[in-house]
Design a protein around this motif. Structure first.
Motif, PDB file in Angstrom:
ATOM      1  N   PRO A 153       0.804  -1.227   0.000  1.00  0.00           N
ATOM      2  CA  PRO A 153       0.000   0.000   0.000  1.00  0.00           C
ATOM      3  C   PRO A 153       0.837   1.279   0.000  1.00  0.00           C
ATOM      4  O   PRO A 153       0.428   2.277  -0.606  1.00  0.00           O
ATOM      5  N   CYS A 154       1.998   1.248   0.644  1.00  0.00           N
ATOM      6  CA  CYS A 154       2.848   2.442   0.699  1.00  0.00           C
ATOM      7  C   CYS A 154       3.487   2.774  -0.643  1.00  0.00           C
ATOM      8  O   CYS A 154       4.102   3.830  -0.801  1.00  0.00           O
ATOM      9  N   GLU A 155       3.314   1.906  -1.635  1.00  0.00           N
ATOM     10  CA  GLU A 155       3.901   2.141  -2.957  1.00  0.00           C
ATOM     11  C   GLU A 155       2.886   2.735  -3.943  1.00  0.00           C
ATOM     12  O   GLU A 155       3.198   2.901  -5.115  1.00  0.00           O
ATOM     13  N   MET A 156       1.699   3.052  -3.458  1.00  0.00           N
ATOM     14  CA  MET A 156       0.640   3.578  -4.322  1.00  0.00           C
ATOM     15  C   MET A 156       0.044   4.843  -3.723  1.00  0.00           C
ATOM     16  O   MET A 156      -0.072   4.980  -2.502  1.00  0.00           O
ATOM     17  N   LEU A 157      -0.351   5.772  -4.599  1.00  0.00           N
ATOM     18  CA  LEU A 157      -1.107   6.962  -4.224  1.00  0.00           C
ATOM     19  C   LEU A 157      -2.372   7.024  -5.069  1.00  0.00           C
ATOM     20  O   LEU A 157      -2.373   6.570  -6.221  1.00  0.00           O
ATOM     21  N   TYR A 158      -3.429   7.596  -4.485  1.00  0.00           N
ATOM     22  CA  TYR A 158      -4.643   7.840  -5.260  1.00  0.00           C
ATOM     23  C   TYR A 158      -5.021   9.305  -5.152  1.00  0.00           C
ATOM     24  O   TYR A 158      -4.969   9.895  -4.063  1.00  0.00           O
ATOM     25  N   ILE A 159      -5.394   9.906  -6.273  1.00  0.00           N
ATOM     26  CA  ILE A 159      -5.748  11.322  -6.328  1.00  0.00           C
ATOM     27  C   ILE A 159      -7.210  11.432  -6.748  1.00  0.00           C
ATOM     28  O   ILE A 159      -7.586  11.022  -7.849  1.00  0.00           O
ATOM     29  N   GLY A 160      -8.062  11.964  -5.856  1.00  0.00           N
ATOM     30  CA  GLY A 160      -9.484  12.089  -6.144  1.00  0.00           C
ATOM     31  C   GLY A 160     -10.088  13.274  -5.436  1.00  0.00           C
ATOM     32  O   GLY A 160      -9.490  13.828  -4.510  1.00  0.00           O
ATOM     33  N   ASP A 161     -11.300  13.640  -5.849  1.00  0.00           N
ATOM     34  CA  ASP A 161     -11.903  14.883  -5.353  1.00  0.00           C
ATOM     35  C   ASP A 161     -13.029  14.670  -4.351  1.00  0.00           C
ATOM     36  O   ASP A 161     -13.647  15.642  -3.912  1.00  0.00           O
ATOM     37  N   ALA A 162     -13.322  13.425  -3.967  1.00  0.00           N
ATOM     38  CA  ALA A 162     -14.468  13.157  -3.107  1.00  0.00           C
ATOM     39  C   ALA A 162     -14.046  12.573  -1.760  1.00  0.00           C
ATOM     40  O   ALA A 162     -13.006  11.910  -1.655  1.00  0.00           O
ATOM     41  N   VAL A 163     -14.875  12.807  -0.753  1.00  0.00           N
ATOM     42  CA  VAL A 163     -14.632  12.209   0.558  1.00  0.00           C
ATOM     43  C   VAL A 163     -14.668  10.686   0.452  1.00  0.00           C
ATOM     44  O   VAL A 163     -13.906   9.988   1.143  1.00  0.00           O
ATOM     45  N   SER A 164     -15.525  10.159  -0.411  1.00  0.00           N
ATOM     46  CA  SER A 164     -15.600   8.710  -0.591  1.00  0.00           C
ATOM     47  C   SER A 164     -14.289   8.135  -1.125  1.00  0.00           C
ATOM     48  O   SER A 164     -13.961   6.964  -0.862  1.00  0.00           O
ATOM     49  N   ASP A 165     -13.521   8.938  -1.862  1.00  0.00           N
ATOM     50  CA  ASP A 165     -12.215   8.484  -2.334  1.00  0.00           C
ATOM     51  C   ASP A 165     -11.270   8.258  -1.153  1.00  0.00           C
ATOM     52  O   ASP A 165     -10.484   7.302  -1.144  1.00  0.00           O
ATOM     53  N   ILE A 166     -11.356   9.128  -0.167  1.00  0.00           N
ATOM     54  CA  ILE A 166     -10.535   8.980   1.036  1.00  0.00           C
ATOM     55  C   ILE A 166     -10.886   7.683   1.742  1.00  0.00           C
ATOM     56  O   ILE A 166     -10.010   6.913   2.150  1.00  0.00           O
ATOM     57  N   SER A 167     -12.180   7.413   1.871  1.00  0.00           N
ATOM     58  CA  SER A 167     -12.639   6.194   2.542  1.00  0.00           C
ATOM     59  C   SER A 167     -12.133   4.944   1.820  1.00  0.00           C
ATOM     60  O   SER A 167     -11.701   3.977   2.461  1.00  0.00           O
ATOM     61  N   ALA A 168     -12.195   4.953   0.483  1.00  0.00           N
ATOM     62  CA  ALA A 168     -11.727   3.803  -0.294  1.00  0.00           C
ATOM     63  C   ALA A 168     -10.237   3.564  -0.074  1.00  0.00           C
ATOM     64  O   ALA A 168      -9.779   2.416   0.001  1.00  0.00           O
ATOM     65  N   CYS A 169      -9.477   4.643   0.046  1.00  0.00           N
ATOM     66  CA  CYS A 169      -8.039   4.525   0.280  1.00  0.00           C
ATOM     67  C   CYS A 169      -7.751   4.022   1.687  1.00  0.00           C
ATOM     68  O   CYS A 169      -6.885   3.162   1.892  1.00  0.00           O
ATOM     69  N   VAL A 170      -8.469   4.554   2.675  1.00  0.00           N
ATOM     70  CA  VAL A 170      -8.268   4.131   4.059  1.00  0.00           C
ATOM     71  C   VAL A 170      -8.480   2.625   4.194  1.00  0.00           C
ATOM     72  O   VAL A 170      -7.724   1.937   4.901  1.00  0.00           O
ATOM     73  N   LYS A 171      -9.492   2.090   3.530  1.00  0.00           N
ATOM     74  CA  LYS A 171      -9.779   0.654   3.593  1.00  0.00           C
ATOM     75  C   LYS A 171      -8.603  -0.178   3.103  1.00  0.00           C
ATOM     76  O   LYS A 171      -8.455  -1.347   3.485  1.00  0.00           O
ATOM     77  N   ASN A 172      -7.772   0.407   2.250  1.00  0.00           N
ATOM     78  CA  ASN A 172      -6.648  -0.319   1.665  1.00  0.00           C
ATOM     79  C   ASN A 172      -5.295   0.181   2.151  1.00  0.00           C
ATOM     80  O   ASN A 172      -4.257  -0.229   1.617  1.00  0.00           O
ATOM     81  N   SER A 173      -5.304   1.082   3.147  1.00  0.00           N
ATOM     82  CA  SER A 173      -4.065   1.649   3.708  1.00  0.00           C
ATOM     83  C   SER A 173      -3.231   2.370   2.666  1.00  0.00           C
ATOM     84  O   SER A 173      -2.001   2.401   2.736  1.00  0.00           O
ATOM     85  N   VAL A 174      -3.918   2.946   1.667  1.00  0.00           N
ATOM     86  CA  VAL A 174      -3.265   3.709   0.604  1.00  0.00           C
ATOM     87  C   VAL A 174      -3.447   5.195   0.880  1.00  0.00           C
ATOM     88  O   VAL A 174      -4.521   5.629   1.303  1.00  0.00           O
TER      89      VAL A 174
END
Length: 226
Positions: A153-174
């Motif tokens: 997970p520490c080798e990936m970043l995600y860039i998005g504009d919604a709060v739901s994007d944050i939640s999806a990343c948290v679930k995967n430790s990204v």
């Protein structure tokens, strides 16, 4: 070391959200015989356009409404003919550093293809993962990329504009970096609350952050080697 960076599409790559709402309303309203509010459409976000229209129209006429949606969506794309200024340069800069670039979007495959062709960005991404008519699948898409590219997970970043994007990343430790260059003040407040110090109000500020972040990431890798 960061090996893959994934981008959202609507609101992150281009200012396509107003156009999506308008196309959905124009496609759906003749079938439900009333006007839709923007809020009603926004409440279906997270599903792809098939799921959105099924939810708004119902089971009987959704296929006709969906067909109308694609015609309208393609036609009115002229109101958003280009991606955000600087986004292509950012992606090319990241690719020059041998970073895999992916697209994770809630849009369906067909509408995603329309937008990427209109933007001239069909060949910008190493992987494109689109949405589902039943549920928001961004968390699943992130897991798929981690598995496919054999990433921690520490080798990936995600860039998005919604709060739901944050939640999806948290679930995967990204780590999620929040794109707020086209969001409302209300949404920006939500991003700041959920993702402090990782909210960016311009593509240039994100580019500068990533330059430093990637440099530090590479330095840490070198230190572990020696």
């Amino acid at each position: 070391m960061i090996r893959l960076i994934a981008f959202d599409l609507d609101g992150t790559i281009g200012n396509t959200v107003p156009m999506c709402i308008q196309a959905c309303k124009k496609a759906v309203e003749p079938y439900i015989m009333r006007e839709l509010s923007d809020t009603e459409v926004e409440q279906t976000f997270g599903l792809n356009e098939e799921g959105m229209i099924k939810q708004l129209v119902g089971s009987e006429s959704w296929e006709s409404a969906l067909k109308d949606f694609y015609t309208i969506y393609s036609k009115i794309h002229e109101i958003c003919p280009q991606p955000f200024s600087g986004i292509r340069d950012l992606i090319e800069d990241l690719k020059s550093k041998a970073i895999f670039i992916a697209l994770i979007t809630g849009k369906g495959e067909r509408s995603c293809d329309i937008t990427l062709r209109k933007f001239g960005m069909e060949n910008c991404f190493d992987q494109i993962l689109t949405g589902n008519p039943q549920r928001n699948t961004k968390s699943e898409a992130i897991r798929l990329l981690l598995y496919k590219y054999k990433l921690q997970p520490c080798e990936m970043l995600y860039i998005g504009d919604a709060v739901s994007d944050i939640s999806a990343c948290v679930k995967n430790s990204v780590c999620c970096l929040s794109a707020a260059w086209a969001t409302s003040d209300k949404i920006a407040v939500g991003l700041e609350e959920r993702n402090p110090n990782r909210v960016f109000y311009s593509i240039q500020s994100l580019k500068e952050f990533l330059s430093d972040y990637l440099r530090e990431s590479n330095t840490q890798k070198d230190e572990t080697i020696f």
